[in-house]
Design a protein around this motif. Structure first.
Motif, PDB file in Angstrom:
ATOM      1  N   ALA A   1      46.238  14.508  54.821  1.00  0.00           N
ATOM      2  CA  ALA A   1      47.191  15.195  53.928  1.00  0.00           C
ATOM      3  C   ALA A   1      46.544  16.466  53.360  1.00  0.00           C
ATOM      4  O   ALA A   1      47.150  17.541  53.336  1.00  0.00           O
ATOM      5  CB  ALA A   1      47.614  14.246  52.799  1.00  0.00           C
TER       6      ALA A   1
ATOM      7  N   ASN B   1      44.248   8.830  55.888  1.00  0.00           N
ATOM      8  CA  ASN B   1      45.573   9.408  55.583  1.00  0.00           C
ATOM      9  C   ASN B   1      45.460  10.471  54.487  1.00  0.00           C
ATOM     10  O   ASN B   1      46.067  11.542  54.560  1.00  0.00           O
ATOM     11  CB  ASN B   1      46.543   8.297  55.129  1.00  0.00           C
ATOM     12  CG  ASN B   1      46.920   7.369  56.252  1.00  0.00           C
ATOM     13  OD1 ASN B   1      46.899   7.749  57.425  1.00  0.00           O
ATOM     14  ND2 ASN B   1      47.246   6.130  55.912  1.00  0.00           N
TER      15      ASN B   1
ATOM     16  N   ILE C   1      52.515  13.647  51.546  1.00  0.00           N
ATOM     17  CA  ILE C   1      52.680  15.060  51.184  1.00  0.00           C
ATOM     18  C   ILE C   1      54.041  15.268  50.500  1.00  0.00           C
ATOM     19  O   ILE C   1      54.127  15.821  49.399  1.00  0.00           O
ATOM     20  CB  ILE C   1      52.550  15.965  52.426  1.00  0.00           C
ATOM     21  CG1 ILE C   1      51.097  15.961  52.933  1.00  0.00           C
ATOM     22  CG2 ILE C   1      52.995  17.399  52.105  1.00  0.00           C
ATOM     23  CD1 ILE C   1      50.890  16.666  54.267  1.00  0.00           C
TER      24      ILE C   1
ATOM     25  N   VAL D   1      51.237  10.378  56.552  1.00  0.00           N
ATOM     26  CA  VAL D   1      50.751  11.640  55.967  1.00  0.00           C
ATOM     27  C   VAL D   1      51.927  12.490  55.494  1.00  0.00           C
ATOM     28  O   VAL D   1      51.914  13.020  54.367  1.00  0.00           O
ATOM     29  CB  VAL D   1      49.862  12.414  56.980  1.00  0.00           C
ATOM     30  CG1 VAL D   1      49.419  13.763  56.417  1.00  0.00           C
ATOM     31  CG2 VAL D   1      48.636  11.574  57.343  1.00  0.00           C
ATOM     32  N   ASP D   2      52.997  12.545  56.290  1.00  0.00           N
ATOM     33  CA  ASP D   2      54.203  13.282  55.861  1.00  0.00           C
ATOM     34  C   ASP D   2      54.737  12.699  54.554  1.00  0.00           C
ATOM     35  O   ASP D   2      55.099  13.430  53.631  1.00  0.00           O
ATOM     36  CB  ASP D   2      55.315  13.165  56.922  1.00  0.00           C
ATOM     37  CG  ASP D   2      54.908  13.764  58.257  1.00  0.00           C
ATOM     38  OD1 ASP D   2      55.442  13.315  59.293  1.00  0.00           O
ATOM     39  OD2 ASP D   2      54.024  14.654  58.267  1.00  0.00           O
TER      40      ASP D   2
END
Ligand code: RIB
Ligand code: CA
Length: 251
Positions: A132, A128, A109, A105-106
């Motif tokens: 986000a 996921n 983004i 997810v990081d």
């Protein structure tokens, strides 16, 4: 070349989709994010690495998401894809340190924030992508295109009379994503992917090609063919995910 992130749950047909994407000159696969679906997320990461190693593309980063849908418990499809997710025929694979990272997810983004030319091809449950959006509401609107293999339009499902696996595993995430993608999300549902059958003839052709990639495809699809025959008397196997990649290239 179009820069894409593939979010997937490899899975046999996800693996075929990754091979198609990595062999397509039109695409630059900049990263792979793994969602829990066909198999638990760690296994999905291992299987994505197997494909990258096969195609000598270990340069592409793999990021794991969480091992659970946004609200429900995970229900896998290991009856369809095998316990290991790729037909239970391949030898153990050694994963180099750092080849598979956490933080799907990081990564989604960060990459979407820092670039305006990234598209997403989603081949598994939308967990996921939804996570986000929960963190950065507008983030998916920064994607050039979002193509999703999922859903079933005016046809029977593969998880119930009406439900298709990806969307059935995590429907809450599908809702979050659909409500936060301003451009039209491009769907590749079961009613069209059912037309894409890897028939015995094609599998035999692969066997005669006598090359490493053809052998890999032949080997991992055996379990899938057996499941299709047992489950629905289909001779061959429906390979859903490659169609989403092919559609992205040639709508
Ligand atoms: O229903 C088919 C979809 O669910 C495919 O993406 C398959 O890999 C599974 O994820
Ligand atoms: Ca999939």
């Amino acid at each position: 070349m179009k820069r894409i992130i593939i979010d997937c749950d490899p899975g046999i047909d996800d693996s075929l989709a990754l091979i198609l994407a990595l062999k397509s000159p039109e695409l630059d696969v900049i990263g792979i994010t793994i969602c829990a679906g066909n198999v638990p997320v760690e296994l999905g990461g291992v299987n994505a690495y197997r494909v990258l190693k096969l195609l000598k593309r270990e340069d592409i980063p793999i990021f794991l998401g969480d091992n659970n849908p946004i609200k429900r418990d995970l229900v896998t499809a290991q009856d369809t894809h095998g316990d290991d997710g790729v037909g239970d025929v391949l030898p153990e694979v050694v994963i180099p340190k750092d080849a598979i990272k956490l933080g799907a997810v990081d990564y989604l983004i960060k990459t979407l924030k820092e670039n305006d030319d990234i598209s997403i091809i989603a081949l598994g449950p939308m967990t996921n992508l939804a996570k986000a959006v929960e963190r950065e509401k507008e983030i998916l609107k920064r994607a050039q295109r979002v193509v999703s293999m999922g859903g079933a339009f005016r046809t029977n499902g593969n998880c119930s009379q009406v439900a298709e696996f990806n969307y059935w595993v995590d429907p809450e995430s599908v809702n979050i994503v659909f409500e936060n993608v301003d451009k039209s999300i491009e769907l590749i549902p079961l009613d069209v992917t059912r037309k894409i059958v890897l028939t015995p003839n094609y599998r035999e052709y692969l066997k005669q090609m006598k090359n490493e990639i053809a052998d890999f495809i032949y080997n991992i699809t055996g379990f899938y063919v057996d499941f299709h025959w047992m489950q629905e008397r289909t001779l061959g196997c429906v390979i859903n995910d490659p169609l989403a990649v092919a559609y992205f290239i040639e709508p």
